[in-house]
Design an enzyme around this catalytic site. Structure first.
Site, PDB file in Angstrom:
ATOM      1  N   GLY A 134       1.115  17.063  30.469  1.00  0.00           N
ATOM      2  CA  GLY A 134      -0.313  16.797  30.587  1.00  0.00           C
ATOM      3  C   GLY A 134      -0.771  16.785  32.038  1.00  0.00           C
ATOM      4  O   GLY A 134      -0.213  17.461  32.906  1.00  0.00           O
ATOM      5  N   SER A 135      -1.763  15.990  32.318  1.00  0.00           N
ATOM      6  CA  SER A 135      -2.423  16.030  33.627  1.00  0.00           C
ATOM      7  C   SER A 135      -1.574  15.518  34.777  1.00  0.00           C
ATOM      8  O   SER A 135      -1.955  15.691  35.945  1.00  0.00           O
ATOM      9  CB  SER A 135      -3.736  15.248  33.564  1.00  0.00           C
ATOM     10  OG  SER A 135      -4.665  15.917  32.733  1.00  0.00           O
ATOM     11  N   THR A 136      -0.422  14.872  34.512  1.00  0.00           N
ATOM     12  CA  THR A 136       0.442  14.498  35.633  1.00  0.00           C
ATOM     13  C   THR A 136       0.923  15.745  36.371  1.00  0.00           C
ATOM     14  O   THR A 136       1.227  15.689  37.563  1.00  0.00           O
ATOM     15  CB  THR A 136       1.663  13.682  35.158  1.00  0.00           C
ATOM     16  OG1 THR A 136       2.399  14.430  34.186  1.00  0.00           O
ATOM     17  CG2 THR A 136       1.234  12.352  34.564  1.00  0.00           C
TER      18      THR A 136
END
Length: 491
Positions: free
Chosen positions: A218-220
């Site tokens: 995801g956005s990490t």
């Protein structure tokens, strides 16, 4: 002698010679492998005939050996705070074998390591009771407690990995739900039943989610996308508007992707603002401009596409080859066919915190003999200079701004500089059918600017009794990361 008898005599002679040759081969050429074969009952009896060495955390053993009766096996393994340390120790069972450090460092723990030959010989001559050597880990007990308790309090399936960015030492490695290796360490029918229950449990407590399971990050992953863009010259000013519109239309597709933070100023936002509010449009467009080859090259410098051995084996995180334009864009926000272990995302955060230098993660500080003499010392090793110091500094600036002014504010620690990034990862055949994963990565700095700790937190909220709107890395993962960082900083 007539001819038929002569043929029979020659044939019998050949068979006898073959038998003698085979017996000689087995006795001399295959003796070592047969003597050590896992199915050799005498080997198993020998393995449990004496106390085993211990696995050490912060100077204290988290394992032991208990004398038992009623079986050929004289000793069995016991574990202290078993569920908390199971992802590190693994198990050592009379019936089920061994895993993780118990398996990888078995020769030292059992005393069979070649480097302990002199010690074994002296013990045999003096009549001293045989004992294995010890494995001293890099684990910080308080950080491990914070990581494990944070996951338990959420009642979640998840994992936490904390690293020392300067050296690569693994400071914490937790996975939940977990198990107690003591409950099936013996050979009884009851213990075998306990192992079967664990193996069939739908929550898979025997699985090490920190090392062996891969998930979309995801956005990490946006911190790596930013690093790739800066390193390859696609972005030279993190404050300059990117021109990426929202909602963002994937290339060669009619699909549009919006943003998760209502009212966030994402339209044509700069890379810094995009990081602050986790703007998907900014990082989809950035990854597309970087291109799949340069994105993959940067990911691989952080450790993607190869297994890590710490010395326990970790599954390889994946940035695939030959992605088309829509797939490349999706990797920019940590989606598509991209996968990562929690260990890998901890390595990314640690590498950026360490000015772009990724250290090889390691779990064993020292191997030592029964007399406490050092057999082998763990030491820091550079895996890669993944990005330049300048690039890493700019990503740090964005991550620290995201904690101070953006979506990662729950990781703030008074008086400490913290950088962080939230993540919410869609998954499943139809991404809207499954509850998303929650991720969080962060690091903390000391006064001299160096970082003693970087953390990755992964939470699978599938069975958690919370609404979908509450599933976010900043809400679920950040408090755990903060507690782990505080534990390390206090030490």
């Amino acid at each position: 002698m007539n001819r038929p008898l002569r043929h029979i005599a020659v044939f019998c002679g050949v068979l006898t010679l073959a038998l003698l040759l085979r017996a000689t081969w087995v006795q001399f050429a295959e003796s070592d492998s047969l003597a050590k074969h896992e199915k050799n009952r005498r080997v198993q009896i020998e393995a449990f005939s004496h106390p085993r060495g211990d696995i050490i955390v912060d100077g204290k053993s988290v394992t032991g050996s208990k004398e038992v009766s009623g079986t050929d096996f004289k000793y069995k393994r016991v574990f202290k705070s078993g569920p908390m340390y199971a992802p590190i120790t693994g198990y050592f069972s009379q019936a089920q074998g061994s895993t993780f450090l118990e398996g990888v460092e078995n020769d030292v723990l059992s005393g069979d390591d070649d480097r302990l030959f002199i010690k074994r010989t002296v013990d045999m001559l003096t009549g001293e009771k045989r004992r294995g050597g010890d494995v001293v880990t890099t684990i910080d007990a308080k950080a491990q407690q914070a990581a494990y308790q944070g996951l338990v309090d959420l009642n979640a399936r998840g994992a936490v990995v904390a690293l020392d960015p300067r050296s690569g030492k693994v400071l914490a490695m937790a996975s939940t739900p977990s198990y107690d290796p003591s409950v099936f360490a013996g050979i009884s029918a009851a213990e075998s039943k306990e192992f079967t229950k664990l193996r069939k449990n739908k929550d898979q407590p025997l699985s090490n989610r920190a090392l062996r399971e891969v998930y979309p990050p995801g956005s990490t992953f946006k911190i790596l996308t930013a690093a790739a863009a800066l390193e390859h010259g696609v972005v030279d000013d993190i404050n300059k508007p990117t021109g990426a519109k929202t909602p963002y239309k994937l290339p060669l597709s009619s699909t549009t992707i919006g943003n998760d933070v209502p009212g966030a100023p994402c339209d044509k936002a700069s890379l810094k603002v995009g990081m602050q509010w986790s703007c998907n449009n900014v990082f989809l467009d950035t990854a597309l401009k970087v291109g799949d080859d340069d994105m993959r090259e940067t990911a691989e410098k952080f450790g993607f596409n190869e297994q890590q051995f710490i010395p326990v084996r970790s599954s390889a995180s994946s940035y695939p080859e030959d992605l088309d334009k829509p797939q490349t864009a999706l990797t920019g926000m940590g989606q598509g066919s991209l996968t990562s272990t929690p260990l890998q995302m901890a390595m990314v955060a640690a590498g950026l915190a360490n000015d772009g230098k990724v250290m090889k993660p390691y779990l064993v500080e020292e191997l030592r003999g029964p007399d406490l003499s050092t057999i082998e010392k763990g030491k820091p090793r550079v895996l890669n200079q993944a990005v330049s110091e300048d690039t890493a500094g700019k990503v740090q600036e964005m991550m620290e701004n995201t904690v101070e002014e953006g979506t990662a504010n729950k990781a703030k620690i008074d008086g400490v500089t913290v950088g962080g990034k939230t993540g919410t990862a869609q998954h499943g055949s139809n991404v809207n059918d499954e509850r998303p994963y929650a991720w969080f990565v962060s690091y903390a700095k000391q006064d001299d600017g160096s970082s003693p700790v970087a953390v990755a937190v992964f939470v699978d909220p599938k069975d958690m009794n919370i609404p979908r709107s509450e599933i976010a890395g900043g809400k679920l993962g950040a408090p755990i990361a903060k507690a782990v960082m505080e534990a390390v900083l206090k030490d």
